[in-house]
Design an enzyme around this catalytic site. Structure first.
Site, PDB file in Angstrom:
ATOM      1  N   SER A 252      -5.120 -87.070 -79.142  1.00 52.16           N
ATOM      2  CA  SER A 252      -6.017 -87.747 -80.084  1.00 52.16           C
ATOM      3  C   SER A 252      -5.651 -89.220 -80.259  1.00 52.16           C
ATOM      4  CB  SER A 252      -5.977 -87.052 -81.449  1.00 52.16           C
ATOM      5  OG  SER A 252      -6.395 -85.711 -81.344  1.00 52.16           O
TER       6      SER A 252
ATOM      7  N   SER B 122       1.772 -84.125 -83.601  1.00 55.42           N
ATOM      8  CA  SER B 122       2.700 -83.224 -84.303  1.00 55.42           C
ATOM      9  C   SER B 122       4.087 -83.276 -83.667  1.00 55.42           C
ATOM     10  CB  SER B 122       2.171 -81.788 -84.268  1.00 55.42           C
ATOM     11  OG  SER B 122       0.938 -81.682 -84.936  1.00 55.42           O
TER      12      SER B 122
ATOM     13  N   GLU C 133      -4.333 -73.985 -76.044  1.00 57.65           N
ATOM     14  CA  GLU C 133      -4.370 -74.554 -77.388  1.00 57.65           C
ATOM     15  C   GLU C 133      -5.164 -73.682 -78.348  1.00 57.65           C
ATOM     16  OE1 GLU C 133      -5.195 -78.842 -79.592  1.00 57.65           O
ATOM     17  OE2 GLU C 133      -5.946 -78.490 -77.574  1.00 57.65           O
TER      18      GLU C 133
END
Length: 320
Positions: free
Chosen positions: A113, A145, A228
């Protein structure tokens, strides 16, 4: 039986209330799982796994949740980066990276992202320009993350500035511990820190660390969505929801006089149990080699909406 003896004493007594203690416990937990043969249960045996399949892995994860075991710090590597390298990496990449993912000695993050790309990941602007035997990388990623703990990053970057859409991206297995990689914390409204912004300012990746052919990163990235949004990740969401739902039930018992609170708590518990059945359905399909993206997309939407309902109910009850 193994869990009953292996669960860290610090986790039982303190529940890792600080960031530093949590990280150390989770690092140690990864190594314990590996030593006991519980890391990479569904991985092929030739890469250190046990080929137990997604159903057995589901049972194991449920036992972890029942024991309130810590989540390992290397989950992204085992569930997402590792399977991607197994599917698309060279033999040299598999030999180099997979053992360190399984034994917990290297932590991975995902560099997908971006601040201005939104959910349109094909529009990423981070560039990786070829310079001899390496790529020079400039750009930034957001919501990354565990980047502050990561040793490596699965990075989606633009390697052809003028190439057609979907044919101008590559995936690089980037060293995060190098000059030119700057990680800045993104603190949530709750004060938590697991998201980060990552800036690449002349970071370098060797061409041998490219995953798959140059400019075929979009095809490889799309295959990663199977991991994912697949059963293992969906199960992790369910276990988090189950824990939060149990916490809400305890809170509700203390506020039983509030109108409709008990009924609302039971309704949410039913929905969380419905998630479990859908996760089991996904895992059974994956065990038979079926990876239906339509089911994964619906589950992603259901997760997001149910998380909102759980959080809103908890806030209305003033639960921690």
């Amino acid at each position: 039986a193994w869990l009953a003896n292996a669960l860290p004493a610090e986790w039982r007594t303190t529940n890792a209330t600080t960031e530093d203690s949590s990280v150390e416990i989770r690092r140690a937990w990864d190594k314990l799982l590996f030593a006991a043969g519980y890391a990479g249960l569904s991985w092929p045996s030739e890469y250190g796994g046990r080929e137990a399949g997604p159903i057995a892995e589901t049972i194991f994860f449920e036992e972890l949740a029942r024991a309130h075991a810590p989540e390992g710090l290397g989950r992204i590597g085992r569930v997402m980066a590792g399977p991607l390298i197994i599917a698309h990496g060279t033999d040299a990449q598999r030999r180099r990276f997979l053992p360190c993912i399984l034994d917990g000695s290297e932590i991975w993050c995902l560099g997908y992202s971006e601040p201005h790309a939104g959910s349109d990941l094909a529009a990423v602007s981070t560039r990786a320009m070829r310079e001899g035997g390496c790529y020079r990388i400039r750009g930034r990623k957001i919501w990354t993350s565990h980047a502050h703990h990561a040793d490596r990053c699965v990075l989606l970057a633009r390697t052809s500035p003028d190439g057609p859409r979907y044919q101008n991206l590559s995936i690089l297995l980037l060293d995060m511990k190098q000059p030119g990689v700057v990680v800045t914390p993104v603190i949530t409204a709750a004060g938590d820190h697991h998201f980060n912004e990552v800036v690449f300012d002349d970071a370098v990746a060797d061409t041998e660390d490219r995953l798959g052919p140059e400019n075929e990163g979009w095809r490889i990235f799309r295959s990663s969505l199977v991991f994912e949004r697949g059963g293992a990740v969906a199960l992790n969401h369910y276990l988090e929801m189950r824990h939060q739902c149990d916490t809400l039930a305890d809170c509700c018992a203390a506020h039983s006089a509030l109108p409709g609170a008990l009924e609302r708590s039971r309704s949410l518990a039913d929905q969380v149990e419905l998630v479990r059945w859908h996760v089991m359905r996904m895992n059974e399909m994956e065990a038979n080699g079926i990876y239906p993206q339509s089911v994964q997309i619906v589950m992603k939407l259901f997760f997001s909406e149910l998380w909102q309902q759980l959080t809103e109910f908890g806030a209305s009850m003033m639960c921690d």
